[in-house]
Design an enzyme around this catalytic site. Structure first.
Site: not given
Length: 813
Positions: A152, A203, A402
């Protein structure tokens, strides 16, 4: 100077809308209605959040005001004009009259959505199940020893929930910039041992926390799915290119033995068609071949068809769709394409792919670990709403596939601890076989259904168990229906003080329409309180169809009306204030622009339903079969006038009411019966604590050939909504709404005492009808309306079809 040091253990509800105030002072601050209730109950001291007018932290003048009022302990927020403290009723009245105070709200407890996520998936049940501890050598199943690569934007290893060097065993910064390389071929290099690789996104840190954060900074409250797993961060930064992405796979494969890597989670993707020769698909296939289970996000381009992440389409990966916490599919979750797929060969081996997700997991308002970045700052408002004030520096909320994908990665780690010998193909198979059906969705939208961590880990411990026999994805059905649905949006500027015609919307229904479903949202003040309104559809001949009085308007904002086989012509949708209920005796809703949709469904063909033509329930039967809520028989009949059997109800609840599956403990027992009788059967019972959704005490006492009564059906449908506590709290007479009045049920004494609350809710939610009669004596000025429920009357299969489609349209569609 005041010392603000007290910390409170419940989540603060920080809102800025108002209903009524403690007194009628002009320009008064808003007082939380829940705080008013607490005052009325005679409590003497209250944990509150005081909000001042302003944009930044509380000013010295604000703090001086509190000191003058004797408010001397609490905490101030650093960037918001808010103070959390303890106050008395007199102090509340003084605060309300001060023009600098914007609002005073209780420090109320809310649902924690990450707790919801691990609850609804069954992860918490895995951790606390004694049988699983025994099978795991006396230790809880936490993903211990399973390496999971978070491919990621990076991971903030300085966050104590990740503990770089301990829980986060390695953190790697991608170091590939093609524009900066010297003009010669060089081996790829990685910058390892970087404490924080997520400096400009947040994220990946959030994803890592969902996979396996320890929850240390929240006392375990926001723990991830597999807190015992070994995390390996591979950070590509905010800008992600294919080279960065496949670098993560390359690192995982290269260091697989060193870190025990068995899972790689990928919350990123692209658009377009599946191509097995795409470098990402080549990399994921290589990882698969090495025994690494690859998980991909389905994408956030829904709700349209053919929006599926192409990397998630590879048959060797697990594609994850995003679900809501109520068991439905998130609108933004990408869908596949019905009937699309193909067969191809790689190295002489044949593979078949389908354009559909594999599984669905929670992906809306997920609370997980936070790093300091612009992205996490964007969630400030939602964080204030959902997260305990003391935990705000460490956690944030995000939504998307996600967020759903790392849920599944964490569950896979639990499965691999339970059975390290599982191959990636077996992991995918067990996840799908143990899933919970999602009513009304096709496999190209949700895959096998909602992930069930408890059943998946149970299946991993013993792969000989026969999970999957209740999953719609793996069934062959006797009846099929083809139909098409068109939708029309509308809105009504509702105001209870205007003419009725101002609160209406007219629409046309053409000949041949099999059903119309109208739905509106009564959100109330600032979308927070719910609005006590009723939706009524009025047919061309004046017949009215109501959404019901819904005593749950603060829980469920939507109002739904379903009409099967509606007559053609001009119809009217009317918004009315709820009247006659104890919760709303005045009978007036709040002024609001009510937005809604009309769904018109037309059946183009069907098979296996040879005996329903002309039956009053025909349209409901067709709609229910189309949505896989129930099925016909193998002789091409539905038998709409035959009694519904207990065994049939068990099967149909598992098919179409969001019921978790479990295995039978009886020899030759039915998994459908075992599922409906288990504790925590309903997917909407997030904590898995409520009773089963059918009434038999055990499988041994369950008689599948017994007929189902109306009271029993009311229990099953209300219990399937997770409303056990509310049903059991109902007191007083059983009543039903008729136009603008409440009518007592005349045969209420025939309803078993323990089922009266369920019947009341079934009537209020408009799932099951009462029967009305109008009596008027010769000298009566107005007729008297009477109502009966007939609780012991047997339910026909046609009756059930009508009730089940109403239930589905109101709470799952």
């Amino acid at each position: 100077m005041i010392q603000y040091t007290a910390m409170f253990g419940v989540l603060a509800l920080i809102l800025s809308f108002g209903l009524t105030n403690v007194n009628a002072t002009s320009q008064a601050a808003t007082i939380d209605p829940l705080l008013e209730e607490a005052i009325a109950e005679g409590e003497s001291e209250f944990q509150v959040i005081i909000s001042f007018h302003g944009e930044e932290e509380a000013t010295a003048t604000n703090l001086d005001l509190l000191e003058q009022l004797g408010i001397t302990k609490g905490i101030t927020l650093a960037s918001l004009p808010m103070v959390a403290t303890l106050v008395t009723e007199d102090q509340i009245e003084a605060l309300q009259s001060d023009e600098s105070v914007r609002s005073v709200y209780l420090n109320s407890k809310l649902e924690y959505f990450n707790e919801d996520s691990t609850d609804i998936t069954g992860v918490n049940e895995v951790r606390t199940d004694n049988d699983m501890r025994v099978q795991n050598g006396g230790m809880p199943v936490t993903g211990d020893g399973v390496g999971v690569v978070v491919n990621d934007s990076g991971v903030d290893g300085l966050h104590q929930d990740h503990a770089f060097g301990d829980h986060l065993v390695q953190n790697v910064m991608a170091n590939v910039n093609l524009n900066s390389l010297s003009p010669e071929l060089l081996p790829i290099t990685y910058v390892e041992g970087v404490p924080n690789t997520d400096t400009n996104s947040g994220h990946g840190t959030h994803v890592a926390g969902t996979v396996g954060g320890t929850g240390q900074m929240s006392g375990g409250k926001y723990e991830g799915g597999a807190p015992g797993a070994d995390l390996i961060g591979y950070g590509s930064g905010a800008a992600l290119f294919i080279l960065d992405a496949i670098g993560g796979f390359d690192y995982a494969i290269t260091h697989q033995s060193e870190y025990g890597i068995r899972v790689i989670t990928n919350s990123w993707g692209s658009s377009g068609d599946f191509d097995p020769d795409n470098p990402v698909n080549i990399a994921s296939k290589r990882a698969f071949d090495r025994g690494i289970t690859v998980v991909f996000a389905a994408g956030n381009s829904g709700p349209g068809e053919d929006s599926h992440n192409p990397y998630a389409k590879a048959p060797w990966v697990i594609s994850v769709a995003a679900g809501e916490k109520d068991g439905t599919l998130a609108d933004f979750s990408s869908r596949g394409t019905a009937g699309v797929g193909g067969t191809f060969e790689i190295d002489g081996e044949s593979w078949t792919w389908k354009d559909e997700p594999a599984i669905t997991a929670p992906g809306v308002d997920i609370i997980s670990t936070k790093t300091v970045s612009p992205l996490t700052a964007l969630a400030a408002d939602k964080d204030l709403e959902l997260i305990d004030i003391g935990h705000l520096p460490y956690y944030t909320t995000m939504s998307g596939t996600s967020m759903a994908t790392p849920h599944v990665a964490g569950i896979i780690a639990l499965m691999l601890e339970a059975n390290p010998l599982l191959s990636p193909s077996e992991v995918k198979e067990l996840l799908q076989q143990s899933a919970t059906n999602m009513p009304g969705y096709e496999t190209w939208e949700v895959g096998a259904g909602y992930v069930n961590a408890y059943a998946a880990v149970d299946a991993a411990f013993d792969v000989t168990q026969e999970y999957g026999s209740t999953v719609n994805m793996f069934q062959t059905f006797n009846s099929e229906v083809e139909s098409s649905t068109t939708r029309e949006e509308f809105e009504v500027d509702y105001n209870p003080l205007t003419l009725v015609s101002m609160n209406q919307y007219s629409f046309e229904i053409e000949e041949g329409i099999g059903s119309v479903v109208a739905k509106v949202d009564g959100k109330g003040l600032l979308g927070e309180t719910g609005n006590p309104i009723n939706l009524v559809l009025i047919a061309p001949d004046g017949t009215e169809y109501s959404s019901g009085i819904s005593l749950l308007f603060t829980l469920y904002w939507d109002r739904t009306v379903s009409v099967n086989a509606p007559m053609a012509g001009t119809w009217t949708a009317e918004i009315r204030g709820l009247r006659g209920a104890e919760e709303n005796p005045i009978g007036i809703g709040l002024p609001e622009t009510i937005e809604g949709t009309l769904a018109f469904t037309e059946v183009s063909g069907f098979t296996g339903l040879d005996d329903i033509d002309g039956h009053p329930a025909a349209s409901a039967i067709q709609m229910g079969v189309k949505e896989r809520l129930f099925d016909g028989f193998n002789n091409n009949k539905f038998k709409p006038d035959s009694a519904l059997k207990q065994g049939e109800l068990a099967q149909y609840l598992v098919m179409g009411a969001g019921i978790r599956q479990t295995l039978s403990t009886e020899e030759n027992g039915s998994p459908f019966v075992a599922s409906v009788l288990q504790q925590g059967a309903a997917l909407k019972d997030k904590q898995h604590v409520q009773n089963g959704v059918m009434l038999a005490e055990s499988e041994a006492t369950f008689n599948p050939r017994d007929n189902v009564t109306r009271a029993e059906l009311a229990y099953s449908l209300v219990q399937s909504l997770g409303l056990q506590d509310m049903a059991q709290e109902v007191e007083g007479d059983v009543t039903v709404q008729y136009e603008n009045e409440r009518v007592a049920i005349g045969d209420a004494e025939e309803i078993p005492t323990e089922l009266k609350g369920y019947v009341q809710l079934a009537l209020d939610l408009n799932i099951i009808n009462a029967n009305f009669d109008i009596e008027q004596g010769r000298f009566d000025l107005r007729p008297t309306v009477t109502a009966t429920f007939s609780p012991n009357q047997e339910v026909t299969r046609g009756d059930f079809a009508v009730a089940m489609t109403r239930y589905f349209n109101a709470f799952f569609n």
